[in-house]
Design an enzyme around this catalytic site. Structure first.
Site, PDB file in Angstrom:
ATOM      1  N   THR A  32       0.849  -1.203   0.000  1.00 26.95           N
ATOM      2  CA  THR A  32       0.000   0.000   0.000  1.00 26.95           C
ATOM      3  C   THR A  32       0.883   1.252   0.000  1.00 26.95           C
ATOM      4  O   THR A  32       0.638   2.199  -0.752  1.00 26.95           O
ATOM      5  CB  THR A  32      -0.937  -0.010   1.235  1.00 26.95           C
ATOM      6  OG1 THR A  32      -1.761  -1.175   1.160  1.00 26.95           O
ATOM      7  CG2 THR A  32      -1.794   1.235   1.302  1.00 26.95           C
TER       8      THR A  32
ATOM      9  N   ASN B  12      -6.832  -9.119  -7.271  1.00 25.99           N
ATOM     10  CA  ASN B  12      -6.920  -9.776  -5.969  1.00 25.99           C
ATOM     11  C   ASN B  12      -8.271 -10.419  -5.706  1.00 25.99           C
ATOM     12  O   ASN B  12      -8.381 -11.363  -4.932  1.00 25.99           O
ATOM     13  CB  ASN B  12      -6.587  -8.783  -4.843  1.00 25.99           C
ATOM     14  CG  ASN B  12      -7.413  -7.531  -4.912  1.00 25.99           C
ATOM     15  OD1 ASN B  12      -7.415  -6.842  -5.921  1.00 25.99           O
ATOM     16  ND2 ASN B  12      -8.136  -7.223  -3.850  1.00 25.99           N
TER      17      ASN B  12
ATOM     18  N   GLN C 297      -0.367  -9.646  -6.177  1.00 26.99           N
ATOM     19  CA  GLN C 297      -0.946 -10.991  -6.271  1.00 26.99           C
ATOM     20  C   GLN C 297      -0.248 -11.832  -7.339  1.00 26.99           C
ATOM     21  O   GLN C 297      -0.610 -12.997  -7.541  1.00 26.99           O
ATOM     22  CB  GLN C 297      -2.447 -10.908  -6.604  1.00 26.99           C
ATOM     23  CG  GLN C 297      -3.286 -10.217  -5.550  1.00 26.99           C
ATOM     24  CD  GLN C 297      -3.511 -11.060  -4.294  1.00 26.99           C
ATOM     25  OE1 GLN C 297      -3.280 -12.268  -4.283  1.00 26.99           O
ATOM     26  NE2 GLN C 297      -3.961 -10.425  -3.235  1.00 26.99           N
TER      27      GLN C 297
ATOM     28  N   SER D 250       4.488  -7.232  -2.140  1.00 30.15           N
ATOM     29  CA  SER D 250       4.227  -7.315  -0.705  1.00 30.15           C
ATOM     30  C   SER D 250       4.753  -8.636  -0.146  1.00 30.15           C
ATOM     31  O   SER D 250       4.566  -9.691  -0.771  1.00 30.15           O
ATOM     32  CB  SER D 250       2.714  -7.221  -0.480  1.00 30.15           C
ATOM     33  OG  SER D 250       2.402  -7.339   0.880  1.00 30.15           O
ATOM     34  N   GLY D 251       5.381  -8.597   1.037  1.00 21.43           N
ATOM     35  CA  GLY D 251       5.950  -9.815   1.627  1.00 21.43           C
ATOM     36  C   GLY D 251       4.917 -10.873   1.975  1.00 21.43           C
ATOM     37  O   GLY D 251       5.098 -12.058   1.688  1.00 21.43           O
ATOM     38  N   HIS D 252       3.791 -10.433   2.571  1.00 23.71           N
ATOM     39  CA  HIS D 252       2.895 -11.438   3.155  1.00 23.71           C
ATOM     40  C   HIS D 252       2.029 -12.178   2.138  1.00 23.71           C
ATOM     41  O   HIS D 252       1.326 -13.117   2.493  1.00 23.71           O
ATOM     42  CB  HIS D 252       2.038 -10.816   4.266  1.00 23.71           C
ATOM     43  CG  HIS D 252       0.961  -9.880   3.830  1.00 23.71           C
ATOM     44  ND1 HIS D 252      -0.364 -10.228   3.819  1.00 23.71           N
ATOM     45  CD2 HIS D 252       0.995  -8.594   3.394  1.00 23.71           C
ATOM     46  CE1 HIS D 252      -1.096  -9.201   3.427  1.00 23.71           C
ATOM     47  NE2 HIS D 252      -0.287  -8.198   3.155  1.00 23.71           N
TER      48      HIS D 252
ATOM     49  N   THR E  86      14.249   3.497   9.466  1.00 17.13           N
ATOM     50  CA  THR E  86      15.107   2.343   9.741  1.00 17.13           C
ATOM     51  C   THR E  86      14.453   1.077   9.228  1.00 17.13           C
ATOM     52  O   THR E  86      13.290   0.805   9.531  1.00 17.13           O
ATOM     53  CB  THR E  86      15.344   2.223  11.268  1.00 17.13           C
ATOM     54  OG1 THR E  86      15.900   3.448  11.730  1.00 17.13           O
ATOM     55  CG2 THR E  86      16.272   1.067  11.594  1.00 17.13           C
TER      56      THR E  86
ATOM     57  N   CYS F 235     -10.708  -7.016   1.874  1.00 20.53           N
ATOM     58  CA  CYS F 235     -10.688  -5.618   2.294  1.00 20.53           C
ATOM     59  C   CYS F 235     -12.111  -5.063   2.379  1.00 20.53           C
ATOM     60  O   CYS F 235     -12.424  -4.280   3.252  1.00 20.53           O
ATOM     61  CB  CYS F 235      -9.886  -4.775   1.302  1.00 20.53           C
ATOM     62  SG  CYS F 235      -8.285  -5.483   0.974  1.00 20.53           S
TER      63      CYS F 235
HETATM   64  N1  PLP Z   1      -2.608  -4.667  -4.092  1.00 16.37           N
HETATM   65  C1  PLP Z   1      -3.246  -5.850  -4.129  1.00 16.37           C
HETATM   66  C2  PLP Z   1      -3.670  -6.407  -5.449  1.00 16.37           C
HETATM   67  C3  PLP Z   1      -3.510  -6.546  -2.954  1.00 16.37           C
HETATM   68  O1  PLP Z   1      -4.149  -7.708  -3.003  1.00 16.37           O
HETATM   69  C4  PLP Z   1      -3.104  -5.979  -1.715  1.00 16.37           C
HETATM   70  C5  PLP Z   1      -3.434  -6.635  -0.439  1.00 16.37           C
HETATM   71  O2  PLP Z   1      -4.543  -7.090  -0.234  1.00 16.37           O
HETATM   72  C6  PLP Z   1      -2.418  -4.759  -1.734  1.00 16.37           C
HETATM   73  C7  PLP Z   1      -2.197  -4.132  -2.934  1.00 16.37           C
HETATM   74  C8  PLP Z   1      -1.910  -4.133  -0.469  1.00 16.37           C
HETATM   75  O3  PLP Z   1      -0.821  -4.873   0.060  1.00 16.37           O
HETATM   76  P1  PLP Z   1      -0.300  -4.657   1.543  1.00 16.37           P
HETATM   77  O4  PLP Z   1      -1.134  -5.568   2.407  1.00 16.37           O
HETATM   78  O5  PLP Z   1       1.147  -5.071   1.541  1.00 16.37           O
HETATM   79  O6  PLP Z   1      -0.472  -3.233   1.880  1.00 16.37           O
END
Ligand code: PLP
Length: 372
Positions: free
Chosen positions: A70, A149, A177, A194-196, A232, A315
């Protein structure tokens, strides 16, 4: 619990957890400090940077770590607008983008930037003719995601990047994704990850930037990340993200084959009353977004508490708002409310998936009987 919500987040890979451990326990030095321990932490972050860059697989650029995708997306969009000449004051994006893109565009719109939102077809795909028609010398940036997503469809970002460049604009690809799941096409100037979502830790993302396309900084301070993103860095999070990226690169084909098998098994178990939302062919198949006439998806989720799955998007869940993506592909509110999103991947077993599909199908049929 059977976990089928891989688009919301993914389980941490055991290898990533193991790689992070020392950086949470005894190795606590600041990676930006000149001490020996600090330099060791900085070196570990550089290894992680290379691992994530290799998983992205694009040439001619490098990445900066951020606190999330994000943040990377906010930075890419706002920082590009900030750097663009005053005559380039328009953004082009797609109606089915993630809120990180859409809400940032809306924020900029309130500050005088024009935004063109492109429609998608019933398959969820943007039409290249529409992209071309929207482009001219007033556009600073085109922002299009690779894998959606909510419905998993794959946009032609390589071709879109070409069109953007012909108009002198830059191209941002939200590949959150897509990383580790589908190849990222050459073309984008900026790529957010994104890591997760790749079995790494939460709280870390990255923005890959083609040399020369670096956006103006969003976060000012200590000048870390080449002065582009101050703050940091966490060695533990970076090392975990790097380890997850390395495994994603190494097991790309194995993960792909596993997911193809799971997709096939899921559809065979569910039967023909369930309709896939969005393109079946141009799709990452670890995303199964489906609907069934008359089903109340919210009730299905509360009836099956030991199976983790989602309404249209994690979301938007709970907000009561029908999914903007399902609406954009032409679904009625009723059809959107009958839609569920199942996400599976590397650690999903075929048998547990089939068990979950049977139970979801039975619960949907029970709703039907009750309504009759
Ligand atoms: N973009 C997409 C397509 C996503 O699926 C997500 C997370 O749901 C994000 C952006 C945001 O990622 P983050 O959770 O690292 O902020």
């Amino acid at each position: 619990m059977i976990y089928l919500d891989y688009q919301a987040t993914t389980p941490l890979a055991p290898e990533a957890a193991a790689a992070m451990r020392p950086w949470l326990d005894e190795k606590y030095a600041n990676p930006h400090s000149p001490s020996r321990e600090g330099r060791e932490a900085a070196a570990a972050i550089e290894v992680a940077r290379k691992q994530v860059e290799q998983a992205i697989g694009l040439s001619g650029g490098s990445l900066a770590f951020t606190g999330s995708a994000t943040e990377a997306i906010n930075w890419a969009i706002k920082g590009t607008v900030e750097k663009a000449p005053p005559t380039r004051n328009r953004l082009v994006t797609v109606r089915t983008e993630h809120a990180a893109v859409l809400d940032t565009c809306e924020w900029l719109q309130a500050r005088g930037i024009d935004v063109t939102y492109l429609p998608v077809g019933s398959d969820g795909l943007v039409n290249l003719t529409d992209v071309e028609a929207a482009l001219d010398e007033s556009v600073a940036l085109v922002a299009v995601m690779l894998v959606n997503n909510e419905i998993g469809v794959i946009q032609p970002v390589g071709e879109i990047a070409k069109l953007a460049h012909e108009a002198g604009a830059l191209m941002l690809c939200d590949a959150v994704q897509a990383l580790g799941r589908v190849p990222i096409a050459e073309g984008p100037d900026l790529v957010a990850v994104s890591g997760h979502k790749i079995h790494g830790p939460k709280g870390i993302g990255a923005l890959w930037m083609r040399k020369g396309a670096e956006p103006a900084p969003l976060i000012h301070g200590g000048g870390q990340e080449r002065g582009l993103r101050s703050g940091t860095l966490s060695p533990a999070l970076a090392v975990g993200f790097g380890a997850a990226a390395k495994i994603a690169s190494q097991s790309f084909d194995r993960d792909h084959d596993h997911i193809e098998r799971l997709w096939k098994a899921a559809l065979e178990t569910l039967g023909p009353e369930w309709i896939v939302n969005g393109s079946v062919d141009e799709r990452y198949r670890g995303n199964l977004n489906i609907r069934r006439e008359g089903v109340d998806a919210a009730r299905l989720i509360s009836d099956l508490r030991d199976i983790a799955f989602s309404l249209g998007s994690a979301c938007a869940s709970g907000s009561g708002r029908p999914s903007h993506v399902l609406r954009a592909i032409g679904l009625s509110d009723r059809e959107a409310r009958s839609s569920i999103r199942l996400g599976f991947g590397r650690y999903t077993g075929e048998q547990e998936l089939v068990t979950a599909m049977r139970r979801i199908d039975e619960a949907a049929k029970a709703q039907e009987r009750f309504a009759a």
